[in-house]
Motif scaffolding. Structure first.
Motif, PDB file in Angstrom:
ATOM      1  N   ARG A  61     -10.222  -8.976   4.263  1.00 27.34           N
ATOM      2  CA  ARG A  61     -11.187  -7.983   3.774  1.00 27.34           C
ATOM      3  C   ARG A  61     -11.286  -6.809   4.757  1.00 27.34           C
ATOM      4  O   ARG A  61     -11.367  -5.636   4.343  1.00 27.34           O
ATOM      5  CB  ARG A  61     -12.544  -8.644   3.572  1.00 27.34           C
ATOM      6  CG  ARG A  61     -13.681  -7.728   3.194  1.00 27.34           C
ATOM      7  CD  ARG A  61     -13.555  -7.109   1.790  1.00 27.34           C
ATOM      8  NE  ARG A  61     -12.538  -6.068   1.678  1.00 27.34           N
ATOM      9  CZ  ARG A  61     -12.229  -5.435   0.554  1.00 27.34           C
ATOM     10  NH1 ARG A  61     -12.868  -5.740  -0.569  1.00 27.34           N
ATOM     11  NH2 ARG A  61     -11.307  -4.517   0.529  1.00 27.34           N
ATOM     12  N   THR A  92      -7.765  -4.492   4.734  1.00 26.56           N
ATOM     13  CA  THR A  92      -7.401  -3.592   3.652  1.00 26.56           C
ATOM     14  C   THR A  92      -8.622  -2.890   3.089  1.00 26.56           C
ATOM     15  O   THR A  92      -9.697  -3.493   2.943  1.00 26.56           O
ATOM     16  CB  THR A  92      -6.662  -4.336   2.522  1.00 26.56           C
ATOM     17  OG1 THR A  92      -6.305  -3.403   1.490  1.00 26.56           O
ATOM     18  CG2 THR A  92      -7.531  -5.434   1.909  1.00 26.56           C
ATOM     19  N   THR A  93      -8.453  -1.617   2.761  1.00 32.06           N
ATOM     20  CA  THR A  93      -9.506  -0.864   2.089  1.00 32.06           C
ATOM     21  C   THR A  93      -9.338  -0.900   0.579  1.00 32.06           C
ATOM     22  O   THR A  93     -10.182  -0.380  -0.156  1.00 32.06           O
ATOM     23  CB  THR A  93      -9.513   0.593   2.573  1.00 32.06           C
ATOM     24  OG1 THR A  93      -8.218   1.180   2.307  1.00 32.06           O
ATOM     25  CG2 THR A  93      -9.810   0.675   4.062  1.00 32.06           C
ATOM     26  N   SER A  94      -8.238  -1.497   0.109  1.00 31.42           N
ATOM     27  CA  SER A  94      -7.998  -1.599  -1.328  1.00 31.42           C
ATOM     28  C   SER A  94      -8.964  -2.610  -1.951  1.00 31.42           C
ATOM     29  O   SER A  94      -9.460  -3.514  -1.259  1.00 31.42           O
ATOM     30  CB  SER A  94      -6.562  -2.053  -1.596  1.00 31.42           C
ATOM     31  OG  SER A  94      -5.626  -1.124  -1.095  1.00 31.42           O
ATOM     32  N   GLN A 134       0.835  -1.202   0.000  1.00 25.95           N
ATOM     33  CA  GLN A 134       0.000   0.000   0.000  1.00 25.95           C
ATOM     34  C   GLN A 134       0.872   1.256   0.000  1.00 25.95           C
ATOM     35  O   GLN A 134       0.600   2.211  -0.741  1.00 25.95           O
ATOM     36  CB  GLN A 134      -0.925   0.001   1.206  1.00 25.95           C
ATOM     37  CG  GLN A 134      -1.875   1.197   1.230  1.00 25.95           C
ATOM     38  CD  GLN A 134      -2.904   1.093   2.338  1.00 25.95           C
ATOM     39  OE1 GLN A 134      -2.817   0.240   3.208  1.00 25.95           O
ATOM     40  NE2 GLN A 134      -3.884   1.971   2.317  1.00 25.95           N
TER      41      GLN A 134
END
Length: 364
Positions: free
Chosen positions: A226, A229-231, A149
């Motif tokens: 899940r 990460t916000t990606s 990230q």
């Protein structure tokens, strides 16, 4: 003066060029599958068996090739698949292939087992997605996610079909081990010693992954990822529609229908065979990509017609990298784009979205 060899007319031509320059053991490492290579062969046979019904009188002149993957417009409905240890094939390795993908306007997926650190890969420009292998060391998983990230990776692709490495007989017979100049650059320095330890009758790469990969990856781990990460999150290695539906329910952004290019469970189905069922199972809750066996623009059209949003292209990009470095990879992606434009035109499709409305017949 020797005649200049003709430019490759298909992606298969890059395979011949790569085989001519690579050591036989390295060629086997990238070309081979697991077991008797039944699934490796099935991937091609299944795609070849998909007949697409073209639409006529569609008024299409020059089709667009752009498509949206993970909410972003791409020049093609294509991403370069994650593949390990690319410095085996060319000294410039992953940054060269990532730069070619950037020039082509498609995402490049950087492997956990890249031979160049993720920071150097993202520095090549373009969109980079980070492929995550689940490691026994959970803190190292966290560190890799944070590094990816921070380096600018725009998505995370977790591979779920490698609890252990498939038994790849070519590597076993070759006692394949990584040469000293190639290492798993994203892992701490002492984490890939086994990959360099040549032992008769043993794949050193398999021994290494057996030591560092976590075999008991479960749905709770996916849910943790899940939440971690916000990606955008992709899950690669889905074949059973029931798993696809559960992944969609867990909130992933895409599933990748994949049998690891025929390199994991030998006897698993070809991806083109199960793709339509997976598309039905996710029911629009996430995107669906397909890999394993894609060898040209017609295959991209076939995958779209079977319901995929896009494809990952793997081995052909390694062939092109080996044959010509960054320029070779760029030429391969340009050829793939030209083939896709031709296929869309011949099928009467103005763009990849229209290709997803085509009918198919399996078997002729």
């Amino acid at each position: 003066m020797a005649d200049t060899p003709p430019a490759p007319a298909s992606l298969a031509d890059f395979a011949d060029a790569a085989r001519a320059v690579l050591p036989a053991t390295v060629w086997d490492f990238i070309d081979g599958g697991s077991g008797t290579e039944t699934t490796l062969r099935a991937n091609r046979a299944a795609l070849d068996a998909v007949a697409v019904l073209p639409r006529v009188l569609a008024g299409v002149d020059t089709p667009a090739t752009t498509a949206r993957l993970l909410g972003r417009e791409q020049a093609l409905p294509v991403a370069v698949a994650p593949m390990a240890y690319q410095r085996l094939l060319h000294p410039d390795g992953e940054p060269a292939l990532a730069a070619a993908a950037a020039e082509a306007g498609v995402p490049y997926v950087a492997s956990t087992l890249s031979s160049v650190p993720i920071e150097e890969i993202t520095a090549a420009g373009g969109q980079v997605w980070f492929q995550l292998y689940w490691l026994r060391d959970r803190q190292l998983v966290c560190d890799l996610l944070d590094r990816a990230q921070a380096a600018g990776a725009t998505a995370v692709m977790v591979t779920v079909d490698v609890p252990v490495l498939g038994r790849r007989l070519r590597d076993v017979r070759n006692s394949f081990a990584l040469p000293p100049h190639v290492a798993a650059a994203n892992l701490p320095g002492d984490r890939d010693d086994l990959a360099h330890a040549g032992t008769p009758g043993v794949s050193a790469v398999a021994a290494h992954t057996g030591a560092v990969f976590a075999p008991a990856l479960g749905w709770a781990d996916l849910e943790w990822l899940r939440a971690r990460t916000t990606s955008p999150l992709l899950v690669k290695g889905i074949l059973d529609p029931r798993d696809a539906a559960r992944a969609a329910q867990a909130g992933v952004d895409a599933v990748v229908v994949s049998n690891h290019g025929g390199r994991q469970l030998d006897g698993a189905p070809a991806t083109a065979r199960v793709l339509p069922e997976v598309v039905t199972a996710v029911d629009g809750r996430c995107q669906v990509l397909m890999d394993s066996g894609v060898r040209g623009g017609t295959d991209v059209l076939r995958a779209l017609a079977l319901g995929a949003d896009g494809v990952l292209v793997g081995r052909p990009m390694l062939w092109a990298l080996a044959a010509g470095g960054r320029a070779g990879a760029r030429a391969a992606l340009e050829l793939l784009a030209a083939e896709l434009r031709d296929a869309l035109t011949l099928a009467g499709c103005a763009d990849p979205a229209a290709a997803r409305t085509l009918r198919t017949i399996t078997g002729g």
